[in-house]
Design a protein around this motif. Sequence first.
Motif, mmCIF file in Angstrom:
data_model
loop_
_atom_site.group_PDB
_atom_site.id
_atom_site.type_symbol
_atom_site.label_atom_id
_atom_site.label_comp_id
_atom_site.label_asym_id
_atom_site.label_seq_id
_atom_site.Cartn_x
_atom_site.Cartn_y
_atom_site.Cartn_z
ATOM 1 N N THR A 11 -5.301 8.847 0.473
ATOM 2 C CA THR A 11 -5.998 7.937 1.373
ATOM 3 C C THR A 11 -6.041 6.560 0.719
ATOM 4 O O THR A 11 -5.875 6.434 -0.493
ATOM 5 C CB THR A 11 -7.431 8.419 1.673
ATOM 6 O OG1 THR A 11 -8.154 8.498 0.445
ATOM 7 C CG2 THR A 11 -7.427 9.777 2.362
ATOM 8 N N GLU A 12 -6.283 5.555 1.517
ATOM 9 C CA GLU A 12 -6.338 4.179 1.013
ATOM 10 C C GLU A 12 -7.688 3.574 1.351
ATOM 11 O O GLU A 12 -8.035 3.417 2.526
ATOM 12 C CB GLU A 12 -5.196 3.347 1.634
ATOM 13 C CG GLU A 12 -5.212 1.895 1.279
ATOM 14 C CD GLU A 12 -5.273 1.630 -0.215
ATOM 15 O OE1 GLU A 12 -6.187 0.887 -0.634
ATOM 16 O OE2 GLU A 12 -4.414 2.142 -0.960
ATOM 17 N N SER A 13 -8.461 3.253 0.313
ATOM 18 C CA SER A 13 -9.820 2.736 0.505
ATOM 19 C C SER A 13 -9.824 1.413 1.264
ATOM 20 O O SER A 13 -10.738 1.158 2.055
ATOM 21 C CB SER A 13 -10.525 2.579 -0.836
ATOM 22 O OG SER A 13 -9.832 1.661 -1.668
ATOM 23 N N THR A 14 -8.817 0.572 1.049
ATOM 24 C CA THR A 14 -8.795 -0.724 1.728
ATOM 25 C C THR A 14 -8.353 -0.616 3.193
ATOM 26 O O THR A 14 -8.367 -1.610 3.908
ATOM 27 C CB THR A 14 -7.878 -1.728 0.997
ATOM 28 O OG1 THR A 14 -6.533 -1.254 1.030
ATOM 29 C CG2 THR A 14 -8.328 -1.936 -0.443
ATOM 30 N N HIS A 66 1.104 7.364 -6.310
ATOM 31 C CA HIS A 66 -0.061 8.235 -6.478
ATOM 32 C C HIS A 66 0.211 9.637 -5.937
ATOM 33 O O HIS A 66 -0.169 10.636 -6.557
ATOM 34 C CB HIS A 66 -1.270 7.631 -5.779
ATOM 35 C CG HIS A 66 -1.826 6.439 -6.474
ATOM 36 N ND1 HIS A 66 -2.722 5.590 -5.883
ATOM 37 C CD2 HIS A 66 -1.613 5.932 -7.712
ATOM 38 C CE1 HIS A 66 -3.041 4.621 -6.715
ATOM 39 N NE2 HIS A 66 -2.373 4.802 -7.839
ATOM 40 N N ASN A 123 -9.884 1.659 5.284
ATOM 41 C CA ASN A 123 -10.957 2.527 5.784
ATOM 42 C C ASN A 123 -10.727 3.991 5.442
ATOM 43 O O ASN A 123 -11.020 4.878 6.237
ATOM 44 C CB ASN A 123 -11.153 2.353 7.291
ATOM 45 C CG ASN A 123 -11.644 0.974 7.641
ATOM 46 O OD1 ASN A 123 -12.480 0.405 6.949
ATOM 47 N ND2 ASN A 123 -11.099 0.403 8.704
ATOM 48 N N HIS A 124 -10.164 4.233 4.268
ATOM 49 C CA HIS A 124 -9.905 5.590 3.764
ATOM 50 C C HIS A 124 -8.965 6.385 4.671
ATOM 51 O O HIS A 124 -9.052 7.615 4.746
ATOM 52 C CB HIS A 124 -11.221 6.341 3.524
ATOM 53 C CG HIS A 124 -12.103 5.638 2.551
ATOM 54 N ND1 HIS A 124 -11.896 5.698 1.196
ATOM 55 C CD2 HIS A 124 -13.167 4.828 2.727
ATOM 56 C CE1 HIS A 124 -12.798 4.965 0.583
ATOM 57 N NE2 HIS A 124 -13.581 4.417 1.486
ATOM 58 N N GLU A 127 -5.651 8.266 5.888
ATOM 59 C CA GLU A 127 -4.589 9.042 5.247
ATOM 60 C C GLU A 127 -3.293 8.262 5.407
ATOM 61 O O GLU A 127 -2.915 7.903 6.520
ATOM 62 C CB GLU A 127 -4.469 10.422 5.898
ATOM 63 C CG GLU A 127 -5.672 11.292 5.662
ATOM 64 C CD GLU A 127 -5.544 12.669 6.303
ATOM 65 O OE1 GLU A 127 -4.710 12.851 7.219
ATOM 66 O OE2 GLU A 127 -6.293 13.564 5.895
ATOM 67 N N THR A 128 -2.618 7.997 4.294
ATOM 68 C CA THR A 128 -1.442 7.141 4.335
ATOM 69 C C THR A 128 -0.151 7.822 3.900
ATOM 70 O O THR A 128 0.919 7.505 4.406
ATOM 71 C CB THR A 128 -1.659 5.905 3.448
ATOM 72 O OG1 THR A 128 -1.988 6.346 2.122
ATOM 73 C CG2 THR A 128 -2.762 5.011 3.991
ATOM 74 N N LYS A 130 0.843 -1.210 0.000
ATOM 75 C CA LYS A 130 0.000 0.000 0.000
ATOM 76 C C LYS A 130 0.871 1.250 0.000
ATOM 77 O O LYS A 130 0.533 2.258 -0.612
ATOM 78 C CB LYS A 130 -0.928 0.021 1.214
ATOM 79 C CG LYS A 130 -1.798 -1.187 1.376
ATOM 80 C CD LYS A 130 -2.857 -1.276 0.334
ATOM 81 C CE LYS A 130 -3.741 -2.488 0.630
ATOM 82 N NZ LYS A 130 -4.569 -2.846 -0.485
#
Length: 104
Positions: A74-77, A26, A79-80, A82-83, A19
């Motif tokens: 953010t990463e949808s997998t 991205h 739970n959105h 912030e990554t 991720k």
Amino acid sequence: MRKRLKMYILVREEVPLGKAIVGVAHASLACYLKYQNASETQQWLKGPFYKTVCKVSDAEFEKAKQETDWVVMTESTLNHAETVIAFKPRADYPSYFHYFRLFK
């Protein structure tokens, strides 16, 4: 002598490696697209276009968000959550950025 322009990209330390890699890719593109017309970005594109990718704690991530000119992914997998945060290329960053751990 011209100062080196650099894009800092910060990854939260708990983000799984796969991720994190996708998030960095991205974030780099999103940051470029958001700031592509900025004079610093135009200069950075003339090369070499340095990037520094670091692993940071939640507290470091939140502190960095107090700076200006950034994009957060953010990463949808997850739970959105912030990554990853990427900063518009610039020559000068706050001194505490220089103490972040490089992402390895």
